[in-house]
Write an enzyme that holds these catalytic residues in place. Structure first.
Site, mmCIF file in Angstrom:
data_model
loop_
_atom_site.group_PDB
_atom_site.id
_atom_site.type_symbol
_atom_site.label_atom_id
_atom_site.label_comp_id
_atom_site.label_asym_id
_atom_site.label_seq_id
_atom_site.Cartn_x
_atom_site.Cartn_y
_atom_site.Cartn_z
ATOM 1 N N LYS A 52 0.609 -1.154 0.020
ATOM 2 C CA LYS A 52 -0.073 -0.085 -0.083
ATOM 3 C C LYS A 52 0.740 1.202 0.264
ATOM 4 O O LYS A 52 0.562 2.183 -0.805
ATOM 5 C CB LYS A 52 -0.863 -0.143 1.121
ATOM 6 N N GLN A 96 -5.049 -1.739 9.709
ATOM 7 C CA GLN A 96 -4.787 -2.863 8.855
ATOM 8 C C GLN A 96 -5.222 -4.141 9.850
ATOM 9 O O GLN A 96 -4.943 -4.043 11.084
ATOM 10 C CB GLN A 96 -3.213 -2.933 8.777
ATOM 11 N N ASP A 119 -11.279 2.176 3.442
ATOM 12 C CA ASP A 119 -11.685 0.835 3.407
ATOM 13 C C ASP A 119 -13.086 0.179 3.255
ATOM 14 O O ASP A 119 -13.506 -0.859 2.694
ATOM 15 C CB ASP A 119 -11.031 -0.065 4.658
#
Ligand code: NAD
Length: 280
Positions: A52, A96, A119
């Site tokens: 990322k 995460q 997300d």
């Protein structure tokens, strides 16, 4: 032999286009930034986080990483999220997963501002997906829809079967396909006679986390097969999907490879979501 849905190539194209968008934002004095929180040092997470950060660097999105000790308390995690919610310079916040078991992932996701939830996991954004309203769509399903569209694969009116019902892949995938007017069935561990169901599917999306589980007898001739799985093959040690590519690619019309299919699209769509924050 199936046509390969080349997620790697499409992801590259998306990143290149985003670079232009980010450049023009910068000309207006807007500097997009993604903040990534990682708790503990899960080895797979480290790889995902690195990928990322590389994508951000390539596109010109600023990237700030917060590595928290695995023993932190929930209060500290919530404080950090609150701080990032209030920071003007941060447009996207990503937590995460997995996070250590003593922390409440649902509470943490709920604490992220829905406007910075790149997300697409916040209940508000999931709710918007349910209602087919504009919000952040979680990156894996979003990337799969984008990949199907790139290859002009019709979704409307098709029988789609999603295998796996996780909050991050299976459920938003089901909703994304429904929003594109597919007739969707969602399967999981309690589903009986899975292959009888998948045999009727025009589109199969598999996200279960079992290497090479989907064999040719699960798939009808000409089906489109999307493999979300990222597993380590116990025999070869190589990264492999949930689909037995060698068998299934002989029957399917289109198939995603692993690696090089859904994985790169997921990261590309995360970048799309970060940039979207500045256009909302
Ligand atoms: P998860 O473990 O949260 O969920 C797995 C789901 O599969 C569950 O709903 C379970 O009911 C179902 N399932 C498991 N075994 C099954 C079986 N035999 N038959 C039917 N259903 C079954 O997993 P997840 O987070 O959704 O991830 C699934 C896979 O996708 C993993 O391999 C993960 O690494 C991968 N993944 C890939 C990407 C990507 O970008 N390519 C993104 C997220 C997850």
């Amino acid at each position: 032999m199936a046509i390969i849905l080349d997620g790697k190539a499409l992801a590259k194209k998306i990143r290149e286009n985003l670079k232009y968008e980010v450049d023009s934002l910068k000309e207006k004095g807007i500097y997009p930034k993604l903040a990534v929180i990682m708790v503990g040092d899960d080895s797979s997470s480290k790889i995902y986080v690195r990928n990322k950060s590389r994508a951000c660097e390539e596109i010109g999105i600023a990237y700030e990483e917060f590595l928290l000790d695995e023993n932190i308390e929930m209060k500290e995690l919530l404080e950090l999220i609150d701080n990032l919610n209030n920071r003007e310079d941060v447009g996207g916040i990503l937590l995460q997963s997995p996070i250590p078991k003593h922390l409440d992932i649902n509470e943490a996701i709920k604490a992220i501002s829905p406007e910075k939830d790149v997300d697409g996991f916040h209940p508000i954004n999931i709710g918007k997906l349910v209602l087919n309203q504009n919000g952040y769509i979680s990156c894996t399903p979003y990337g799969i829809i984008r990949l199907l569209e790139e290859y002009n694969i019709e979704i409307e009116g098709k029988n789609a079967v999603v295998i796996g019902r996780s909050n991050i892949v299976g459920k938003p995938m089901m909703l994304s396909l429904l929003n594109k007017n597919a007739t969707v069935t969602i399967c999981h561990t309690k589903t009986k006679n899975l292959s009888e169901i998948t045999k009727n599917a025009d589109i199969i999306v598999c996200a279960i986390g079992h290497p090479k589980y989907i064999k040719d007898y699960f798939v009808k001739d000409g089906a489109v097969v999307i493999d979300v799985g990222i597993n380590r093959d116990p025999e070869t040690g190589k990264i492999t999907g949930d689909v037995d590519f060698e068998e299934v690619s002989k029957k399917a019309s289109y198939i995603t490879p692993v690696p090089g299919g859904v994985g790169p699209m997921t990261i590309a769509m995360l970048m799309v979501n970060v940039v979207k924050h500045y256009n909302m």
